[in-house]
Design a protein around this motif. Structure first.
Motif, PDB file in Angstrom:
ATOM      1  N   UNK A  18       0.822  -1.211   0.000  1.00  0.00           N
ATOM      2  CA  UNK A  18       0.000   0.000   0.000  1.00  0.00           C
ATOM      3  C   UNK A  18       0.858   1.264   0.000  1.00  0.00           C
ATOM      4  N   UNK A  19       0.144   2.398  -0.151  1.00  0.00           N
ATOM      5  CA  UNK A  19       0.855   3.681  -0.263  1.00  0.00           C
ATOM      6  C   UNK A  19       1.575   4.062   1.026  1.00  0.00           C
ATOM      7  N   UNK A  20       1.264   3.374   2.138  1.00  0.00           N
ATOM      8  CA  UNK A  20       1.967   3.670   3.397  1.00  0.00           C
ATOM      9  C   UNK A  20       3.298   2.920   3.518  1.00  0.00           C
ATOM     10  N   UNK A  21       3.683   2.205   2.463  1.00  0.00           N
ATOM     11  CA  UNK A  21       4.961   1.477   2.474  1.00  0.00           C
ATOM     12  C   UNK A  21       6.098   2.437   2.133  1.00  0.00           C
ATOM     13  N   UNK A  22       6.757   2.921   3.154  1.00  0.00           N
ATOM     14  CA  UNK A  22       7.836   3.906   2.990  1.00  0.00           C
ATOM     15  C   UNK A  22       9.196   3.201   3.126  1.00  0.00           C
ATOM     16  N   UNK A  23      10.274   3.899   2.779  1.00  0.00           N
ATOM     17  CA  UNK A  23      11.602   3.313   3.011  1.00  0.00           C
ATOM     18  C   UNK A  23      11.772   2.898   4.476  1.00  0.00           C
ATOM     19  N   UNK A  24      11.218   3.713   5.384  1.00  0.00           N
ATOM     20  CA  UNK A  24      11.342   3.396   6.809  1.00  0.00           C
ATOM     21  C   UNK A  24      10.650   2.064   7.149  1.00  0.00           C
ATOM     22  N   UNK A  25       9.468   1.852   6.566  1.00  0.00           N
ATOM     23  CA  UNK A  25       8.735   0.602   6.805  1.00  0.00           C
ATOM     24  C   UNK A  25       9.586  -0.586   6.357  1.00  0.00           C
ATOM     25  N   UNK A  26      10.206  -0.437   5.189  1.00  0.00           N
ATOM     26  CA  UNK A  26      11.026  -1.545   4.674  1.00  0.00           C
ATOM     27  C   UNK A  26      12.276  -1.743   5.530  1.00  0.00           C
ATOM     28  N   UNK A  27      12.827  -0.649   6.032  1.00  0.00           N
ATOM     29  CA  UNK A  27      14.012  -0.766   6.901  1.00  0.00           C
ATOM     30  C   UNK A  27      13.665  -1.514   8.189  1.00  0.00           C
ATOM     31  N   UNK A  28      12.515  -1.142   8.771  1.00  0.00           N
ATOM     32  CA  UNK A  28      12.093  -1.832  10.002  1.00  0.00           C
ATOM     33  C   UNK A  28      11.802  -3.303   9.675  1.00  0.00           C
TER      34      UNK A  28
END
Ligand code: 5GP
Ligand code: MN
Length: 321
Positions: free
Chosen positions: A164-174
Protein backbone atom coordinates in the motif's frame (compact mmCIF):
# COMPACT_ATOMS: atom_id res chain seq x y z
CA UNK A 1 10.39 8.30 14.99
CA UNK A 2 10.35 10.07 18.33
CA UNK A 3 8.84 8.07 21.19
CA UNK A 4 7.29 10.43 23.80
CA UNK A 5 9.56 10.51 26.83
CA UNK A 6 6.57 10.42 29.24
CA UNK A 7 5.69 6.96 27.91
CA UNK A 8 9.22 5.65 28.49
CA UNK A 9 9.24 7.10 32.03
CA UNK A 10 5.88 5.57 32.88
CA UNK A 11 6.71 2.16 31.45
CA UNK A 12 9.93 2.08 33.45
CA UNK A 13 8.26 3.21 36.66
CA UNK A 14 5.08 1.13 36.72
CA UNK A 15 4.93 -2.65 37.16
CA UNK A 16 1.44 -3.74 36.06
CA UNK A 17 0.05 -3.06 32.61
CA UNK A 18 -3.24 -3.85 30.98
CA UNK A 19 -2.72 -3.98 27.24
CA UNK A 20 -5.93 -3.57 25.29
CA UNK A 21 -6.85 -3.15 21.66
CA UNK A 22 -9.93 -2.78 19.47
CA UNK A 23 -12.84 -5.18 19.09
CA UNK A 24 -12.69 -7.54 16.09
CA UNK A 25 -8.89 -7.38 16.40
CA UNK A 26 -6.86 -7.49 13.19
CA UNK A 27 -3.23 -8.46 12.64
CA UNK A 28 -1.86 -5.06 13.66
CA UNK A 29 -3.93 -5.03 16.85
CA UNK A 30 -2.97 -8.57 17.86
CA UNK A 31 0.67 -8.43 16.71
CA UNK A 32 1.54 -5.10 18.29
CA UNK A 33 -0.22 -5.96 21.59
CA UNK A 34 1.37 -9.39 21.87
CA UNK A 35 4.81 -8.00 21.00
CA UNK A 36 4.51 -5.35 23.72
CA UNK A 37 3.33 -7.91 26.27
CA UNK A 38 6.28 -10.20 25.44
CA UNK A 39 8.73 -7.30 25.59
CA UNK A 40 7.49 -5.93 28.95
CA UNK A 41 7.31 -9.46 30.33
CA UNK A 42 10.96 -10.04 29.39
CA UNK A 43 12.02 -7.28 31.78
CA UNK A 44 9.88 -8.53 34.65
CA UNK A 45 6.76 -6.40 34.21
CA UNK A 46 3.35 -7.95 34.68
CA UNK A 47 0.99 -7.59 31.72
CA UNK A 48 -2.59 -8.57 31.09
CA UNK A 49 -3.60 -8.73 27.45
CA UNK A 50 -7.30 -8.13 26.87
CA UNK A 51 -9.63 -8.14 23.91
CA UNK A 52 -13.40 -8.42 23.98
CA UNK A 53 -13.29 -10.75 20.97
CA UNK A 54 -11.21 -13.92 20.59
CA UNK A 55 -8.07 -14.06 18.45
CA UNK A 56 -9.21 -15.39 15.04
CA UNK A 57 -7.99 -18.90 14.22
CA UNK A 58 -5.78 -17.68 11.36
CA UNK A 59 -3.77 -15.44 13.73
CA UNK A 60 -3.04 -18.25 16.15
CA UNK A 61 0.41 -18.86 14.66
CA UNK A 62 1.55 -15.66 16.38
CA UNK A 63 3.78 -16.59 19.32
CA UNK A 64 2.17 -15.50 22.58
CA UNK A 65 -1.36 -14.93 21.17
CA UNK A 66 -2.68 -17.24 23.96
CA UNK A 67 -1.92 -14.45 26.44
CA UNK A 68 -5.16 -12.78 25.28
CA UNK A 69 -8.07 -13.05 27.65
CA UNK A 70 -11.60 -11.69 27.36
CA UNK A 71 -12.34 -11.60 31.05
CA UNK A 72 -11.35 -8.71 33.22
CA UNK A 73 -12.32 -7.64 36.70
CA UNK A 74 -13.14 -3.99 37.26
CA UNK A 75 -11.84 -4.48 40.82
CA UNK A 76 -8.36 -4.99 39.41
CA UNK A 77 -8.07 -2.30 36.78
CA UNK A 78 -7.77 0.65 39.17
CA UNK A 79 -4.32 -0.57 40.21
CA UNK A 80 -3.07 -1.20 36.69
CA UNK A 81 -1.91 1.18 33.99
CA UNK A 82 -3.66 0.90 30.64
CA UNK A 83 -1.84 0.80 27.32
CA UNK A 84 -4.45 1.10 24.58
CA UNK A 85 -3.09 0.04 21.19
CA UNK A 86 -4.31 0.50 17.60
CA UNK A 87 -7.38 2.45 18.74
CA UNK A 88 -7.92 5.55 20.84
CA UNK A 89 -11.17 5.23 22.75
CA UNK A 90 -12.60 2.83 25.33
CA UNK A 91 -15.67 2.35 23.10
CA UNK A 92 -13.53 0.94 20.26
CA UNK A 93 -12.00 -1.46 22.77
CA UNK A 94 -15.45 -2.46 23.99
CA UNK A 95 -14.70 -1.39 27.56
CA UNK A 96 -16.80 0.99 29.57
CA UNK A 97 -16.83 2.19 33.15
CA UNK A 98 -13.32 0.96 33.94
CA UNK A 99 -10.79 3.09 35.78
CA UNK A 100 -7.02 2.82 35.46
CA UNK A 101 -4.05 4.08 37.41
CA UNK A 102 -2.71 5.72 34.23
CA UNK A 103 -3.72 5.46 30.59
CA UNK A 104 -1.49 5.56 27.54
CA UNK A 105 -2.86 5.59 23.98
CA UNK A 106 -0.65 4.47 21.08
CA UNK A 107 -2.44 4.63 17.73
CA UNK A 108 -2.25 5.65 14.08
CA UNK A 109 -5.94 6.10 13.19
CA UNK A 110 -7.24 9.33 11.67
CA UNK A 111 -10.38 9.49 13.77
CA UNK A 112 -9.55 10.73 17.23
CA UNK A 113 -11.36 10.64 20.52
CA UNK A 114 -10.17 12.59 23.52
CA UNK A 115 -9.08 9.77 25.85
CA UNK A 116 -5.90 8.94 27.74
CA UNK A 117 -3.41 10.66 30.08
CA UNK A 118 -0.64 10.27 27.52
CA UNK A 119 -1.60 10.12 23.86
CA UNK A 120 0.86 9.12 21.17
CA UNK A 121 -1.06 9.47 17.93
CA UNK A 122 0.74 9.31 14.61
CA UNK A 123 -1.55 9.14 11.62
CA UNK A 124 1.40 9.19 9.23
CA UNK A 125 2.60 5.85 10.55
CA UNK A 126 1.71 2.72 8.60
CA UNK A 127 0.99 0.46 11.59
CA UNK A 128 0.82 0.49 15.37
CA UNK A 129 3.36 -2.35 15.12
CA UNK A 130 5.88 0.18 13.86
CA UNK A 131 5.31 2.47 16.86
CA UNK A 132 5.65 -0.49 19.23
CA UNK A 133 8.90 -1.46 17.47
CA UNK A 134 10.41 1.97 18.26
CA UNK A 135 8.98 1.88 21.78
CA UNK A 136 10.58 -1.50 22.56
CA UNK A 137 13.92 -0.32 21.15
CA UNK A 138 13.77 2.93 23.13
CA UNK A 139 13.16 0.90 26.29
CA UNK A 140 16.38 -0.98 25.54
CA UNK A 141 14.57 -4.33 25.32
CA UNK A 142 15.88 -7.00 22.95
CA UNK A 143 13.68 -7.77 19.93
CA UNK A 144 13.48 -11.55 20.20
CA UNK A 145 12.37 -13.82 17.35
CA UNK A 146 8.86 -14.08 18.86
CA UNK A 147 8.55 -10.30 19.16
CA UNK A 148 9.87 -9.90 15.60
CA UNK A 149 7.27 -12.32 14.19
CA UNK A 150 4.47 -10.37 15.87
CA UNK A 151 5.70 -6.97 14.72
CA UNK A 152 6.45 -8.12 11.16
CA UNK A 153 2.93 -9.59 10.94
CA UNK A 154 1.38 -6.40 12.35
CA UNK A 155 3.18 -4.27 9.77
CA UNK A 156 2.40 -6.77 6.98
CA UNK A 157 -1.34 -6.60 7.63
CA UNK A 158 -1.57 -2.81 7.65
CA UNK A 159 0.63 -2.31 4.57
CA UNK A 160 -0.94 -5.11 2.50
CA UNK A 161 2.42 -6.83 2.95
CA UNK A 162 4.45 -3.86 1.83
CA UNK A 163 2.21 -2.91 -1.13
CA UNK A 164 0.00 0.00 0.00
CA UNK A 165 0.85 3.68 -0.26
CA UNK A 166 1.97 3.67 3.40
CA UNK A 167 4.96 1.48 2.47
CA UNK A 168 7.84 3.91 2.99
CA UNK A 169 11.60 3.31 3.01
CA UNK A 170 11.34 3.40 6.81
CA UNK A 171 8.74 0.60 6.81
CA UNK A 172 11.03 -1.54 4.67
CA UNK A 173 14.01 -0.77 6.90
CA UNK A 174 12.09 -1.83 10.00
CA UNK A 175 10.89 -4.92 8.11
CA UNK A 176 14.50 -5.78 7.29
CA UNK A 177 15.51 -5.37 10.93
CA UNK A 178 12.70 -7.67 12.00
CA UNK A 179 13.83 -10.28 9.49
CA UNK A 180 17.33 -10.01 10.93
CA UNK A 181 15.81 -10.53 14.39
CA UNK A 182 14.27 -13.82 13.24
CA UNK A 183 10.98 -13.07 11.44
CA UNK A 184 10.74 -15.28 8.35
CA UNK A 185 8.76 -13.48 5.58
CA UNK A 186 7.84 -16.67 3.75
CA UNK A 187 6.60 -18.40 6.90
CA UNK A 188 4.62 -15.32 7.96
CA UNK A 189 3.05 -14.65 4.54
CA UNK A 190 2.17 -18.31 4.22
CA UNK A 191 0.60 -18.29 7.70
CA UNK A 192 -1.31 -15.06 6.99
CA UNK A 193 -2.58 -15.74 3.47
CA UNK A 194 -2.45 -19.44 2.67
CA UNK A 195 -4.02 -21.18 5.63
CA UNK A 196 -7.70 -20.45 5.05
CA UNK A 197 -10.29 -22.99 6.13
CA UNK A 198 -12.45 -24.45 3.34
CA UNK A 199 -15.44 -22.75 4.96
CA UNK A 200 -13.79 -19.34 4.83
CA UNK A 201 -13.09 -19.75 1.12
CA UNK A 202 -16.67 -20.87 0.55
CA UNK A 203 -17.81 -17.72 2.37
CA UNK A 204 -15.64 -15.56 0.10
CA UNK A 205 -17.16 -17.19 -3.00
CA UNK A 206 -20.65 -16.49 -1.67
CA UNK A 207 -19.72 -12.89 -0.81
CA UNK A 208 -18.23 -12.26 -4.26
CA UNK A 209 -21.37 -13.69 -5.84
CA UNK A 210 -23.33 -10.81 -4.32
CA UNK A 211 -21.13 -8.22 -6.06
CA UNK A 212 -22.88 -5.21 -7.53
CA UNK A 213 -21.15 -2.21 -8.96
CA UNK A 214 -22.94 1.10 -8.67
CA UNK A 215 -21.03 3.93 -10.32
CA UNK A 216 -17.47 3.19 -9.22
CA UNK A 217 -18.48 1.65 -5.90
CA UNK A 218 -18.34 -2.11 -5.48
CA UNK A 219 -20.77 -3.55 -2.94
CA UNK A 220 -20.64 -7.06 -1.50
CA UNK A 221 -22.74 -8.59 1.25
CA UNK A 222 -22.31 -11.30 3.86
CA UNK A 223 -25.43 -12.42 5.71
CA UNK A 224 -25.84 -14.37 8.95
CA UNK A 225 -27.24 -17.22 6.88
CA UNK A 226 -23.98 -17.42 4.90
CA UNK A 227 -22.04 -17.79 8.16
CA UNK A 228 -24.28 -20.65 9.21
CA UNK A 229 -24.05 -22.40 5.83
CA UNK A 230 -20.23 -22.16 5.73
CA UNK A 231 -19.68 -22.72 9.48
CA UNK A 232 -17.72 -19.49 9.72
CA UNK A 233 -17.86 -16.33 11.82
CA UNK A 234 -17.49 -12.55 11.41
CA UNK A 235 -13.69 -12.71 11.86
CA UNK A 236 -13.51 -14.77 8.66
CA UNK A 237 -14.54 -11.73 6.59
CA UNK A 238 -11.31 -9.84 7.35
CA UNK A 239 -9.93 -8.49 4.07
CA UNK A 240 -12.96 -9.55 2.01
CA UNK A 241 -13.57 -5.92 1.05
CA UNK A 242 -10.11 -5.78 -0.54
CA UNK A 243 -11.04 -8.17 -3.34
CA UNK A 244 -13.43 -5.98 -5.41
CA UNK A 245 -10.82 -3.21 -5.25
CA UNK A 246 -8.87 -5.34 -7.74
CA UNK A 247 -11.27 -4.15 -10.46
CA UNK A 248 -9.66 -1.24 -12.24
CA UNK A 249 -12.74 0.99 -12.39
CA UNK A 250 -13.60 0.54 -8.70
CA UNK A 251 -12.67 3.44 -6.43
CA UNK A 252 -14.47 2.30 -3.28
CA UNK A 253 -15.25 -1.22 -2.15
CA UNK A 254 -17.84 -1.72 0.59
CA UNK A 255 -18.60 -4.97 2.36
CA UNK A 256 -21.90 -5.12 4.27
CA UNK A 257 -21.76 -7.74 7.01
CA UNK A 258 -24.95 -8.59 8.85
CA UNK A 259 -24.43 -8.39 12.62
CA UNK A 260 -28.09 -8.86 13.44
CA UNK A 261 -31.40 -8.34 11.71
CA UNK A 262 -31.36 -4.70 10.60
CA UNK A 263 -27.80 -4.07 11.89
CA UNK A 264 -24.84 -3.98 9.50
CA UNK A 265 -21.08 -3.58 9.80
CA UNK A 266 -19.67 -1.81 6.76
CA UNK A 267 -16.01 -2.23 5.77
CA UNK A 268 -14.76 0.37 3.32
CA UNK A 269 -11.64 0.23 1.15
CA UNK A 270 -10.59 2.85 -1.37
CA UNK A 271 -7.95 3.66 -3.91
CA UNK A 272 -5.74 6.73 -4.10
CA UNK A 273 -7.08 10.00 -2.78
CA UNK A 274 -10.56 8.86 -1.78
CA UNK A 275 -10.60 9.21 2.01
CA UNK A 276 -13.05 6.63 3.35
CA UNK A 277 -12.34 7.61 6.98
CA UNK A 278 -14.25 10.85 6.20
CA UNK A 279 -17.21 8.79 4.94
CA UNK A 280 -17.13 6.37 7.93
CA UNK A 281 -17.10 9.34 10.31
CA UNK A 282 -20.48 10.45 8.93
CA UNK A 283 -21.84 7.21 10.41
CA UNK A 284 -19.89 7.55 13.69
CA UNK A 285 -17.23 5.11 12.54
CA UNK A 286 -13.64 5.76 11.62
CA UNK A 287 -10.38 4.36 10.35
CA UNK A 288 -7.74 5.36 7.83
CA UNK A 289 -7.76 7.11 4.47
CA UNK A 290 -7.95 3.87 2.47
CA UNK A 291 -9.53 1.52 5.05
CA UNK A 292 -12.35 2.42 7.41
CA UNK A 293 -15.56 1.09 8.87
CA UNK A 294 -18.81 1.81 10.67
CA UNK A 295 -22.05 0.25 11.86
CA UNK A 296 -25.52 1.15 10.61
CA UNK A 297 -29.02 0.24 11.76
CA UNK A 298 -31.16 -0.13 8.66
CA UNK A 299 -32.46 -2.66 6.19
CA UNK A 300 -29.85 -3.62 3.62
CA UNK A 301 -31.16 -1.55 0.73
CA UNK A 302 -31.48 1.62 2.85
CA UNK A 303 -27.99 1.03 4.25
CA UNK A 304 -26.58 0.82 0.71
CA UNK A 305 -28.49 3.93 -0.36
CA UNK A 306 -27.20 5.84 2.66
CA UNK A 307 -23.63 4.94 1.71
CA UNK A 308 -24.07 5.95 -1.94
CA UNK A 309 -25.55 9.27 -0.83
CA UNK A 310 -22.64 9.86 1.58
CA UNK A 311 -20.10 9.05 -1.14
CA UNK A 312 -21.82 11.43 -3.55
CA UNK A 313 -21.75 14.18 -0.93
CA UNK A 314 -18.09 13.50 -0.20
CA UNK A 315 -17.13 13.58 -3.91
CA UNK A 316 -19.09 16.79 -4.42
CA UNK A 317 -17.32 18.42 -1.46
CA UNK A 318 -13.83 17.26 -2.45
CA UNK A 319 -14.36 18.61 -5.98
CA UNK A 320 -15.09 22.02 -4.50
CA UNK A 321 -11.94 22.09 -2.35
P1 5GP B 1 -12.24 -3.13 8.87
O1 5GP B 1 -13.03 -2.69 7.70
O2 5GP B 1 -11.14 -4.07 8.47
O3 5GP B 1 -13.07 -3.63 10.01
O4 5GP B 1 -11.53 -1.83 9.43
C1 5GP B 1 -10.76 -1.00 8.63
C2 5GP B 1 -10.15 0.10 9.51
O5 5GP B 1 -11.18 0.93 10.02
C3 5GP B 1 -9.42 -0.45 10.73
O6 5GP B 1 -8.28 0.35 10.96
C4 5GP B 1 -10.42 -0.33 11.84
O7 5GP B 1 -9.79 -0.14 13.08
C5 5GP B 1 -11.25 0.89 11.42
N1 5GP B 1 -12.66 0.71 11.79
C6 5GP B 1 -13.51 -0.26 11.36
N2 5GP B 1 -14.72 -0.14 11.90
C7 5GP B 1 -14.67 0.94 12.71
C8 5GP B 1 -15.64 1.59 13.57
O8 5GP B 1 -16.81 1.18 13.69
N3 5GP B 1 -15.19 2.68 14.25
C9 5GP B 1 -13.90 3.16 14.14
N4 5GP B 1 -13.55 4.24 14.84
N5 5GP B 1 -12.99 2.58 13.34
C10 5GP B 1 -13.35 1.49 12.64
MN1 MN C 1 -3.47 -0.60 12.66
Amino acid sequence: MKVPVEIITLLKKEEKFLIMTHINPDGDAIGSSTALSLALGSVGKETLLYDRDPVPQFYRFLPGYERFTNSISSLVTGHWSLILLDCNSPERAGIDNLTFKHSIVIDHHETERDFGDIRWMDTETAATGLMVFYLIKELGIKITRDIAINLYSAISIDTGTFRYSNTTPEVLRVGAELIEAGANPYYISNSLYETWSGGRFDLLIRALNTLEIRDDIAITTVTKEMFIKTRTGPEDTENFSNFPRMIQSVRISALFREIDTGLWKVSLRSKGDVNVARIAELFDGGGHKNAAGYKIKADLESAKEALLKAVNGYCHKSQQT
